[in-house]
Design an enzyme around this catalytic site. Structure first.
Site, PDB file in Angstrom:
ATOM      1  N   CYS A 216      18.621 -10.625  -6.805  1.00  0.00           N
ATOM      2  CA  CYS A 216      17.536  -9.857  -6.184  1.00  0.00           C
ATOM      3  C   CYS A 216      18.068  -9.024  -5.014  1.00  0.00           C
ATOM      4  O   CYS A 216      18.628  -9.558  -4.056  1.00  0.00           O
ATOM      5  CB  CYS A 216      16.440 -10.814  -5.708  1.00  0.00           C
ATOM      6  SG  CYS A 216      15.171  -9.999  -4.745  1.00  0.00           S
TER       7      CYS A 216
ATOM      8  N   CYS B 137      16.557 -10.003  -1.616  1.00  0.00           N
ATOM      9  CA  CYS B 137      17.148 -11.247  -1.104  1.00  0.00           C
ATOM     10  C   CYS B 137      18.523 -10.956  -0.485  1.00  0.00           C
ATOM     11  O   CYS B 137      18.871 -11.526   0.552  1.00  0.00           O
ATOM     12  CB  CYS B 137      17.278 -12.284  -2.213  1.00  0.00           C
ATOM     13  SG  CYS B 137      15.725 -13.121  -2.616  1.00  0.00           S
TER      14      CYS B 137
ATOM     15  N   ASP C 223      12.533   2.221   3.780  1.00  0.00           N
ATOM     16  CA  ASP C 223      12.712   2.481   2.351  1.00  0.00           C
ATOM     17  C   ASP C 223      13.871   3.459   2.180  1.00  0.00           C
ATOM     18  O   ASP C 223      13.979   4.451   2.908  1.00  0.00           O
ATOM     19  CB  ASP C 223      11.426   3.061   1.735  1.00  0.00           C
ATOM     20  CG  ASP C 223      11.447   3.001   0.216  1.00  0.00           C
ATOM     21  OD1 ASP C 223      10.649   2.247  -0.363  1.00  0.00           O
ATOM     22  OD2 ASP C 223      12.270   3.734  -0.390  1.00  0.00           O
TER      23      ASP C 223
ATOM     24  N   HIS D  40      11.731 -15.742  -1.528  1.00  0.00           N
ATOM     25  CA  HIS D  40      11.643 -14.919  -2.738  1.00  0.00           C
ATOM     26  C   HIS D  40      10.369 -15.239  -3.511  1.00  0.00           C
ATOM     27  O   HIS D  40      10.181 -16.356  -3.984  1.00  0.00           O
ATOM     28  CB  HIS D  40      12.858 -15.132  -3.653  1.00  0.00           C
ATOM     29  CG  HIS D  40      12.761 -14.323  -4.909  1.00  0.00           C
ATOM     30  ND1 HIS D  40      13.185 -13.006  -4.991  1.00  0.00           N
ATOM     31  CD2 HIS D  40      12.237 -14.618  -6.130  1.00  0.00           C
ATOM     32  CE1 HIS D  40      12.933 -12.541  -6.206  1.00  0.00           C
ATOM     33  NE2 HIS D  40      12.353 -13.503  -6.921  1.00  0.00           N
TER      34      HIS D  40
ATOM     35  N   GLY E 202       3.626  -0.161 -11.369  1.00  0.00           N
ATOM     36  CA  GLY E 202       4.710   0.651 -10.811  1.00  0.00           C
ATOM     37  C   GLY E 202       5.745  -0.140 -10.038  1.00  0.00           C
ATOM     38  O   GLY E 202       6.561   0.433  -9.309  1.00  0.00           O
TER      39      GLY E 202
ATOM     40  N   HIS F  19      10.621  -8.428  -5.915  1.00  0.00           N
ATOM     41  CA  HIS F  19      10.512  -9.308  -4.744  1.00  0.00           C
ATOM     42  C   HIS F  19       9.333  -8.715  -3.987  1.00  0.00           C
ATOM     43  O   HIS F  19       9.384  -7.538  -3.574  1.00  0.00           O
ATOM     44  CB  HIS F  19      11.812  -9.257  -3.925  1.00  0.00           C
ATOM     45  CG  HIS F  19      11.816 -10.132  -2.695  1.00  0.00           C
ATOM     46  ND1 HIS F  19      12.799 -11.077  -2.457  1.00  0.00           N
ATOM     47  CD2 HIS F  19      10.978 -10.174  -1.623  1.00  0.00           C
ATOM     48  CE1 HIS F  19      12.545 -11.681  -1.291  1.00  0.00           C
ATOM     49  NE2 HIS F  19      11.451 -11.132  -0.762  1.00  0.00           N
TER      50      HIS F  19
ATOM     51  N   HIS G 125       6.670  -6.995  -1.926  1.00  0.00           N
ATOM     52  CA  HIS G 125       6.831  -6.136  -0.742  1.00  0.00           C
ATOM     53  C   HIS G 125       5.590  -5.286  -0.551  1.00  0.00           C
ATOM     54  O   HIS G 125       4.919  -4.916  -1.507  1.00  0.00           O
ATOM     55  CB  HIS G 125       8.083  -5.257  -0.846  1.00  0.00           C
ATOM     56  CG  HIS G 125       8.176  -4.448  -2.107  1.00  0.00           C
ATOM     57  ND1 HIS G 125       8.578  -4.991  -3.315  1.00  0.00           N
ATOM     58  CD2 HIS G 125       7.915  -3.148  -2.361  1.00  0.00           C
ATOM     59  CE1 HIS G 125       8.558  -4.061  -4.246  1.00  0.00           C
ATOM     60  NE2 HIS G 125       8.148  -2.922  -3.702  1.00  0.00           N
TER      61      HIS G 125
ATOM     62  N   HIS H 232       4.466  -1.661   1.033  1.00  0.00           N
ATOM     63  CA  HIS H 232       4.899  -0.349   1.540  1.00  0.00           C
ATOM     64  C   HIS H 232       4.019   0.034   2.724  1.00  0.00           C
ATOM     65  O   HIS H 232       2.786  -0.117   2.666  1.00  0.00           O
ATOM     66  CB  HIS H 232       4.699   0.741   0.468  1.00  0.00           C
ATOM     67  CG  HIS H 232       5.604   0.643  -0.715  1.00  0.00           C
ATOM     68  ND1 HIS H 232       6.716   1.439  -0.868  1.00  0.00           N
ATOM     69  CD2 HIS H 232       5.555  -0.149  -1.817  1.00  0.00           C
ATOM     70  CE1 HIS H 232       7.311   1.142  -2.024  1.00  0.00           C
ATOM     71  NE2 HIS H 232       6.619   0.183  -2.623  1.00  0.00           N
TER      72      HIS H 232
END
Ligand code: AMP
Ligand code: ZN
Length: 108
Positions: free
Chosen positions: A5, A8, A31, A47, A94, A99, A101, A103
């Protein structure tokens, strides 16, 4: 820690990232391919592959993440002008990196 990952690996500092927030449970970083002047990702240090795959007992980490987002957006001075938070879940949603997250996108 999932050995394959990428997020990770960022947590473990095995690959570089521009880290903008860190505490015991959450990491925030820029990003790599920003879609707005501010485009940060917030991830649990544990994770969890996606929102759909997160057991109920681990959902409290989303509270930690949104708390981190409140803190960072205040620091960046966009808490009043506004910002967008998004979670992509699963291939149909999408999601590319599996993992969990959130945005954060904002104009400066
Ligand atoms: P998604 O899974 O659709 O939410 O998208 C994953 C996001 O992770 C994309 O916006 C990518 O630009 C971003 N990303 C992928 N690899 C990295 C990396 N090594 N460092 C920072 N951001 C990344
Ligand atoms: Zn991971």
């Amino acid at each position: 820690m999932e050995p394959n990952c990428i997020f990770c690996k960022i947590i473990e500092k095995q690959i570089p990232a521009e880290i903008i927030f860190e505490n015991a449970s959450v990491l925030g970083f820029k990003d790599i391919s920003p879609k707005a002047p501010i485009h940060y990702l917030f991830i649990p240090k544990k994770h969890l592959a996606s929102l759909a795959e997160t057991p109920k007992e681990d959902l409290s980490v989303l509270c930690d993440i949104y708390s981190a987002i409140q803190e960072v957006t205040k620091k960046e001075g966009v808490d009043k002008s506004g910002y967008k938070t998004t979670i992509h879940t699963g291939k149909g949603g999408g999601q590319i990196v599996f993992h969990l997250h959130v945005h954060l996108l904002a104009q400066k």
